[in-house]
Write an enzyme that holds these catalytic residues in place. Sequence first.
Site, PDB file in Angstrom:
ATOM      1  N   LYS A 113       0.819  -1.210   0.000  1.00  0.00           N
ATOM      2  CA  LYS A 113       0.000   0.000   0.000  1.00  0.00           C
ATOM      3  C   LYS A 113       0.861   1.273   0.000  1.00  0.00           C
ATOM      4  O   LYS A 113       0.430   2.317  -0.470  1.00  0.00           O
ATOM      5  CB  LYS A 113      -0.929   0.027   1.210  1.00  0.00           C
ATOM      6  CG  LYS A 113      -1.826  -1.199   1.363  1.00  0.00           C
ATOM      7  CD  LYS A 113      -2.837  -1.315   0.235  1.00  0.00           C
ATOM      8  CE  LYS A 113      -3.991  -2.250   0.558  1.00  0.00           C
ATOM      9  NZ  LYS A 113      -3.630  -3.688   0.596  1.00  0.00           N
TER      10      LYS A 113
HETATM   11  C1  LIG Z   1      -4.310  -4.827   0.168  1.00  0.00           C
HETATM   12  C2  LIG Z   1      -3.545  -6.073   0.120  1.00  0.00           C
HETATM   13  C3  LIG Z   1      -3.808  -7.062  -0.840  1.00  0.00           C
HETATM   14  C4  LIG Z   1      -4.945  -6.944  -1.829  1.00  0.00           C
HETATM   15  O1  LIG Z   1      -4.722  -5.921  -2.769  1.00  0.00           O
HETATM   16  P1  LIG Z   1      -5.939  -5.377  -3.664  1.00  0.00           P
HETATM   17  O2  LIG Z   1      -5.390  -4.256  -4.440  1.00  0.00           O
HETATM   18  O3  LIG Z   1      -6.983  -4.945  -2.678  1.00  0.00           O
HETATM   19  O4  LIG Z   1      -6.410  -6.505  -4.499  1.00  0.00           O
HETATM   20  C5  LIG Z   1      -2.991  -8.178  -0.872  1.00  0.00           C
HETATM   21  N1  LIG Z   1      -1.987  -8.334   0.020  1.00  0.00           N
HETATM   22  C6  LIG Z   1      -1.716  -7.414   0.966  1.00  0.00           C
HETATM   23  C7  LIG Z   1      -0.605  -7.665   1.925  1.00  0.00           C
HETATM   24  C8  LIG Z   1      -2.466  -6.250   1.042  1.00  0.00           C
HETATM   25  O5  LIG Z   1      -2.177  -5.331   1.981  1.00  0.00           O
END
Ligand SMILES: *Cc1c(COP(=O)(O)O)cnc(C)c1O
Length: 499
Positions: A113
Amino acid sequence: MMYKSTRDASVSVSSAQAITTGISPDGGLFVPASLPSLTAEELAVLAGKSYVERADAVLSRFLTDFSAEEIHACTSSAYTSARFGSEAIAPLHELYEGVHILELWHGPTCAFKDMALQILPHLMRVSAGKTADGKEIVILVATSGDTGKAALEGFRDAEHTRILVFYPEEGVSPMQKLQMITQEGENVAVCAIRGNFDDAQNGVKEIFTDPAVAARLARQGMLFSSANSINWGRLVPQVVYYVSACCDLMKSGKLRPGERFNVVVPTGNFGNILAAYYAKRMGVPIGRLICASNRNRVLAEFMETGVYDRRREFYATVSPSMDILISSNLERLLFDLAGEDDQLVAELMEQLKAGGVYTVPPAVKQALQAEFSGGWCDDAQTAQTIRKTFDTYGYLCDTHTAVGVHVYEEYRAHTGDTTPTVIASTANPYKFSRSVTEALGGGTDGSDEFGRVEELHRLTGAPIPAPLAALRGKAPRFRQICERETMREAVYQLLHIEG
Ligand SMILES: *Cc1c(COP(=O)(O)O)cnc(C)c1O
């Protein structure tokens, strides 16, 4: 470049407006009116450039109301080696011949993120300067764990901005919770809700599109925006790392001219894999897009059947950031696959809201299956994959990345497709120390979160990220819990807005 709404294609806003408002008033998501292109020659040039320069090239094609100087100020403030550990920002690690792990978790909160949320506050500041005429921006976030912390860290003490984060009380890992409830900063607040991530996300979406709430905030000189992946400003920085991965493969000779590579993404809200799809549509030579789910396999089934059915049990898994039954960003893909049929998208979303299920028309299903494959695995398979990947390749991956690795191995065995592949790695294993340690056969009984961190370090020797180690002994600041139904009141209270 203008942006339209997935539920009303006649909407037309600038990227600054799309980023400041987050979601269209009709409930749809903003999408670019057309996708810009990157030619093979342009990619070859970018292969010789830095991550920041690659980001400049991608962002300037989408954010055409930003000047080149504004874009570069954003990218160069966000993607520094001080924050991401090296100049590579998103390095590729070769697991074995032709199969690469794209490590997206070298940022300050140790999850992918950060790739978007380190730059979003800068994009928001520039956008607000163009559109918000002095209003204070209130960022409202629903999180399955990682977005919350990354957004808090990105927006802390940002001028003219406040940030409120809602997380499911029982739905995040102990480390994720600690990261959030100890957050520093004068403009931040965090609140647990009794419910799961879908409840949090629906609650936030309702608050966003409620005119009464908007009016009440407006009287205080405030304006809502979103740091969830429904915000276009979250998605566009994610396109960059797929371009960058392609450049790195070209540069190292792992991808020859004319060759394609497959992309595997552990998926929850469909933001990360959608960014890969957009990169492909722009001209990045991506072959199949492989969508990996955990036991909450609504997407894997959708890829196979064309039926999206959320009427099922919700499982709390060892990969909590993927415990999602309503993948918001799928709406953007449907809009694209359906030839921008806004009426169809609005209808399908209405059916999902009212009845919990929809079926896409045959042509959309066909278009979907031409690009995507789906797969899923349960917690036991996730644990086996962590162990096998460590034992075989000496590579330690977290529970989410392991879902991607497992689904990829099955895809490869099933199809015989040995196209070069990039697997997105979405978190540092220390964010999920208990599950990762147990997968490796280590004991976690009786120890606290930091005991487990030490045990994992003892077992693997993998470096403990400094930001996680620093949480030890830090006092919690936010202990509030609210019901799904009282989120509005919690917002008013946290913003100190009187009745
Ligand atoms: C948010 C997240 C995901 C999923 O990503 P999306 O973009 O919502 O599909 C997968 N793994 C981790 C560690 C995340 O923080």
